[in-house]
Write a protein that holds these residues in place. Sequence first.
Motif, short mmCIF file in Angstrom:
data_model
loop_
_atom_site.label_atom_id
_atom_site.label_comp_id
_atom_site.label_asym_id
_atom_site.label_seq_id
_atom_site.Cartn_x
_atom_site.Cartn_y
_atom_site.Cartn_z
N ASP A 1 4.74 -13.22 6.02
CA ASP A 1 3.68 -12.28 6.40
C ASP A 1 4.20 -10.86 6.57
N ASP B 1 6.40 -9.52 4.72
CA ASP B 1 6.95 -9.08 3.43
C ASP B 1 8.46 -8.98 3.47
N ASP B 2 9.10 -10.00 4.04
CA ASP B 2 10.55 -10.00 4.18
C ASP B 2 11.05 -11.43 3.98
N ASP C 1 -3.68 -10.67 -0.92
CA ASP C 1 -2.66 -9.75 -1.41
C ASP C 1 -1.81 -10.36 -2.51
N TYR D 1 -1.44 -9.06 -6.36
CA TYR D 1 -0.14 -8.62 -6.84
C TYR D 1 0.21 -9.29 -8.16
N SER E 1 2.66 -1.12 1.62
CA SER E 1 3.50 -2.29 1.41
C SER E 1 4.33 -2.11 0.15
N PHE F 1 4.47 -4.01 -2.25
CA PHE F 1 3.67 -4.43 -3.39
C PHE F 1 2.72 -3.31 -3.83
N LEU G 1 11.92 -3.88 -3.20
CA LEU G 1 11.62 -5.31 -3.30
C LEU G 1 12.89 -6.14 -3.18
N ARG H 1 14.23 -6.54 0.33
CA ARG H 1 13.46 -7.47 1.16
C ARG H 1 13.55 -8.91 0.66
#
Length: 613
Positions: A336, A338-339, A447, A451, A470, A472, A494, A497
């Motif tokens: 959630d 993004d990691d 999301d 994407y 974000s 994305f 990206l 992460r």
Amino acid sequence: MSVTTATATATATATGAPPWPFTGREDELEFARRCLAAGRPGLVVTGPAGCGRTRLAAEAVRGTEHATVTGTPGARGIRYAAFAHLLPGTATLHEALQRLSAVRLLVVDDAHLLDDASAALVHQLAAHGRTRLLVLATDGTRAPEAITRLWTGDLLPRLALRPLPKEDTARLLDSGDTPLDPLTVTRLHRLARGDLGLLRDLLEAVRASGRLAAVPGTDTSAWRGPLPVTAALRERTAPALDRGCPQEREALDRLALAEPAPLDTDLFDAGVLERLEADHLIEADASGAVRLAHPLHGAVLRATVGRLRARRLAAAPEDRALAVKAETAALGRRIDEDDVRDLPTPVGEWLLAEGTPVPPAYAAVRARFARLRGELRDAASWARQALHDPACRTELALATAQSGAVPQATPDRTLTAGTPTAVWTAAVHGDLTAALDALDALGAPGDGDAYDAVRLGQPERALGRLRPGSVFAVHADALARRDGPALDRAAEALGERGFLLFAAEAYAQAAQVHRDPSAARTARTRAVALARRCQGARTPALAGLVLGELTARQRQIVTLAAAGLTNRQIADRLTLSVRTVGNHLYSAYTRLGTGGDRGALPWLTETADSHPA
């Protein structure tokens, strides 16, 4: 990358197993050979124990006349001990330099163990420059100052090897007679931590125990259950685990059976934990949870703790259920946020070690976490742990499709229009129009689904549907503007992460839109390097990268192999030896990241032809 060490080679000889092929580290090997060319001073190679320095050196000097000296632990007090076969014990430093002036290339193995006189001689040889040197030393050990001054004093360039990464460990293990499933490969890699001698010991222990079992529906075998502890593994771990203090050993056993454990004074004595931490046997995270520092230690302790002691020290069933729930939640939070950078998952490890059924919620989140990291084979394997669960079946289909294979339909109709798997099923057939139509049919996608449009090269469909700011959304905006430098920055973000596959795709897209040919080549190189780490990922964005990585001869041979010709037929057609054809194909497999999968070649050539770089 070098795949054996002195230890690994010795183990192979002792067990009768053939040495592993030289896998990966091609760039390091080329660099080493350049440094050892005529007119160059040589090279120092350092790295952790077992990383493959000795094998790399052997490949670098293969076919070249050279002399070798080796440091020995018990001989550090003996003058010129390492050079005993080349020098008389009475030689002065000046006489030693004169006698060795005729040696054009000298390999110095285990230089951190040299006696002071030998170390000083090596330093003087480097300073005089008449003898090229290839010096090998282990990180984390105290080496004579004369050796460390070789690179700190700029006498020789230094090549610092890192442990063999998981993708190269997988290729190495795939070279055996029995392919291993991805979770077994990941488990062995995690336990070995890049020590290839230890990796061979682990593999031999698992094979000898008879604990490899066929995985239904695949051509692989899996290792589940506890680690079979052999004499070799006991010998490796004894210096660390044979503690004279009973309280220290009990703390280690308790952690092995219930890690991560809260820093609870009722369970652990603070002084005991501090001593174990000082000896680098345990680690405590920011939340106060304590775990063993090396995963091998937990596996060995669990296998040897004894049934009654285990019953007393092990976590209660309700505590284990809470631990599974907590690790599931931790993985979900990282997704959630993004990691998806690497996260310690000891709970998942003991689920596999005990061979117990994996809870569906845990299997699904582990599969999704792995898929987002680009570890598609791992994702498929985790999903297979609970295929009765719809979320796991969806994850299996997505991982399969993004690996370039057609997923099978499942009872809950996950492949019908209006599902994420339908998008990637169409994409794997090369029908991007149908894939985008399936994406539109999702209705109100989240999301992740939006994407997918970016990954498929249609960022306009995702604009305004991704979280502002974000990684994305940044990727979508850069691609919509066809801004090469911005795509490079998005790819870097990206990758930082943990989204390695998405980063590879962003770099591949950048290579297509850069106006500067040099920037395009750089982006393409980065895309290929990341794609190799993604366990055979084959997505539309990556098409066109592959064959450009090969030499003209390799492309010629790969194209014929993809058309179905045997090595003998290719050799006859091109007037080459069968061995030469095989060598070219092996090098091509390594560069393409196919792991020797000849069946992947038609896909690679077709996508390269339809998506020119």
